[in-house]
Design a protein around this motif. Structure first.
Motif, PDB file in Angstrom:
ATOM      1  N   PRO A  64      42.067  26.831  37.241  1.00  0.00           N
ATOM      2  CA  PRO A  64      41.353  26.937  35.962  1.00  0.00           C
ATOM      3  C   PRO A  64      40.771  28.329  35.699  1.00  0.00           C
ATOM      4  N   TYR A  65      40.270  29.013  36.729  1.00  0.00           N
ATOM      5  CA  TYR A  65      39.655  30.314  36.469  1.00  0.00           C
ATOM      6  C   TYR A  65      40.687  31.357  36.037  1.00  0.00           C
ATOM      7  N   ILE A  66      41.950  31.146  36.415  1.00  0.00           N
ATOM      8  CA  ILE A  66      43.003  32.033  35.940  1.00  0.00           C
ATOM      9  C   ILE A  66      43.241  31.784  34.446  1.00  0.00           C
ATOM     10  N   GLU A  67      43.238  30.513  34.050  1.00  0.00           N
ATOM     11  CA  GLU A  67      43.386  30.191  32.633  1.00  0.00           C
ATOM     12  C   GLU A  67      42.221  30.763  31.817  1.00  0.00           C
ATOM     13  N   MET A  68      41.015  30.719  32.398  1.00  0.00           N
ATOM     14  CA  MET A  68      39.854  31.288  31.716  1.00  0.00           C
ATOM     15  C   MET A  68      40.025  32.788  31.530  1.00  0.00           C
ATOM     16  N   ALA A  69      40.547  33.470  32.551  1.00  0.00           N
ATOM     17  CA  ALA A  69      40.776  34.909  32.439  1.00  0.00           C
ATOM     18  C   ALA A  69      41.806  35.214  31.363  1.00  0.00           C
ATOM     19  N   LYS A  84      40.270  34.951  27.977  1.00  0.00           N
ATOM     20  CA  LYS A  84      39.434  36.112  27.661  1.00  0.00           C
ATOM     21  C   LYS A  84      40.246  37.322  27.230  1.00  0.00           C
ATOM     22  N   GLY A  85      41.580  37.219  27.358  1.00  0.00           N
ATOM     23  CA  GLY A  85      42.439  38.293  26.907  1.00  0.00           C
ATOM     24  C   GLY A  85      42.723  39.366  27.933  1.00  0.00           C
ATOM     25  N   GLU A  86      42.469  39.082  29.197  1.00  0.00           N
ATOM     26  CA  GLU A  86      42.747  40.089  30.226  1.00  0.00           C
ATOM     27  C   GLU A  86      44.258  40.249  30.397  1.00  0.00           C
ATOM     28  N   PRO A  87      44.726  41.471  30.664  1.00  0.00           N
ATOM     29  CA  PRO A  87      46.162  41.688  30.898  1.00  0.00           C
ATOM     30  C   PRO A  87      46.648  40.886  32.103  1.00  0.00           C
ATOM     31  N   ILE A 121      45.064  40.219  35.902  1.00  0.00           N
ATOM     32  CA  ILE A 121      44.711  38.883  36.386  1.00  0.00           C
ATOM     33  C   ILE A 121      45.304  38.652  37.777  1.00  0.00           C
ATOM     34  N   VAL A 122      46.557  39.068  37.947  1.00  0.00           N
ATOM     35  CA  VAL A 122      47.214  38.879  39.243  1.00  0.00           C
ATOM     36  C   VAL A 122      46.493  39.668  40.326  1.00  0.00           C
ATOM     37  N   LEU A 123      46.195  40.936  40.052  1.00  0.00           N
ATOM     38  CA  LEU A 123      45.631  41.802  41.076  1.00  0.00           C
ATOM     39  C   LEU A 123      44.154  41.528  41.331  1.00  0.00           C
ATOM     40  N   ARG A 124      43.403  41.227  40.288  1.00  0.00           N
ATOM     41  CA  ARG A 124      41.946  41.095  40.432  1.00  0.00           C
ATOM     42  C   ARG A 124      41.508  39.678  40.766  1.00  0.00           C
ATOM     43  N   HIS A 125      42.199  38.679  40.238  1.00  0.00           N
ATOM     44  CA  HIS A 125      41.745  37.299  40.415  1.00  0.00           C
ATOM     45  C   HIS A 125      42.639  36.486  41.357  1.00  0.00           C
TER      46      HIS A 125
END
Length: 321
Positions: free
Chosen positions: A217-222, A225-228, A232-236
């Motif tokens: 779910p937190y990936i979907e939230m990211a 939010k419009g993150e590239p 998302i892959v590298l940071r989350h």
């Protein structure tokens, strides 16, 4: 925080004890199996024309006349302090395998330095472009690589890069005092062979771990939010997939040390795998036992490290359902 660290510490101690027990069992299996190798070293050295008295005297000199339990206890006691005794060629076992072990570690370390970052990078690319042409190509290529045995890959590389194109030497002859550049040049084909196998496993498991995390779910939230996507892959995703990725890397590093026998034999690389094969051919039992124990210890230790990394990165493993 202190109280929370106790379960992990207790689990680590338990796994360490299990690793030591496994190593003790493996050492007994190794000693027993090697003792039943066909042929007799004394007869091989003295020749078939040697009298039974001469063979018996030679066996007594080597300690082969002692009962199996006594020989095992003596060998294990010496192995615990790094003393594997004398080889049947009247040299210390440590002297025989020491330089060869250094060569194997150099081969494994060089391969790991290339394979680990490359596998993580390719796994990230595949997870980022899942089901796209680049993902399908890399997944198919790595699946084919896993399906092929090491000796087949080694002979194909030798045929193409050494025999046909004359880019690299077909035999990896390493000599003391050789420069680093020359050393790496002669190690090129063994390194490529090991890369084909270990890179495939690590890349596919990195891809699977990242894809599993990216469904959270937190990936979907990211994403909302419009993150590239790459951010998302590298940071989350990547930090939360470190546990399974590190576990797979540790297991493949264990393979690099314990699974190089075939590669070393094909390229006549002077490593501990080649030494073990030569010792089996010459019936040099102490060298065979020492090499097998080193392989087993490396595999058990690195698997233990992988286990601990998985537990630390995912404390839920401490509480089985």
């Amino acid at each position: 925080m202190a109280s929370g660290s106790h379960p992990i510490l207790n689990m680590t101690v338990q796994r360490l004890g299990l690793g030591l027990l496994s190593l003790a069992i493996v050492s007994a299996i190794i000693f027993t199996a090697v003792s039943f190798l066909p042929g007799d070293f004394a007869t091989a050295i003295l020749g078939r024309s040697a009298t039974p008295e001469t063979v018996a005297a030679f066996q007594q000199k080597l300690g082969l006349d002692k009962p199996w339990p006594q020989r095992y206890v003596d060998w294990l006691g010496g192995a615990l302090v790094g003393d594997f005794g004398d080889s049947f060629s009247s040299r210390l076992v440590s002297t025989v395998i020491g330089p060869r072990l250094a060569n194997t570690l150099a081969l494994a370390a060089t391969t790991a330095v290339i394979a680990v970052p490359l596998a993580v990078f390719l796994g990230i690319v595949c997870a980022r472009y899942r089901n796209k042409p680049v993902d399908r190509f890399l997944s198919s290529a790595t699946l084919a690589s896993i399906s092929l045995p090491e000796f087949f890959i080694a002979y194909v590389l030798m045929l193409v890069l050494a025999t046909k194109l004359h880019i690299f030497p077909s035999l990896s002859s390493i000599r003391p005092g050789m420069g680093l550049g020359e050393h790496l040049y002669r190690m090129a084909l063994p390194i490529m062979t090991l890369l084909f196998v270990t890179l495939a496993h690590m890349m596919r498991n990195t891809r699977a771990a990242l894809i599993g995390v990216m469904s959270r779910p937190y990936i979907e939230m990211a994403r909302l939010k419009g993150e590239p996507e790459m951010r998302i892959v590298l940071r989350h995703a990547l930090p939360n997939a470190i546990g399974p990725i590190a576990s797979v890397i540790a297991i493949n590093l264990a393979y690099l040390i314990a699974g190089v026998v075939v590669v070393e034999v094909v390229f006549v690389y002077p490593g501990i795998g080649q030494t073990m094969v030569d010792a089996v051919r010459n019936r040099d039992v102490p060298v065979v036992q020492a090499c097998a124990l080193i392989f087993s210890a490396a595999y058990i230790v690195l698997n233990l490290i992988a286990d601990i990394i998985s537990i630390v990165s995912n404390p839920r493993l401490l509480h089985p359902r």
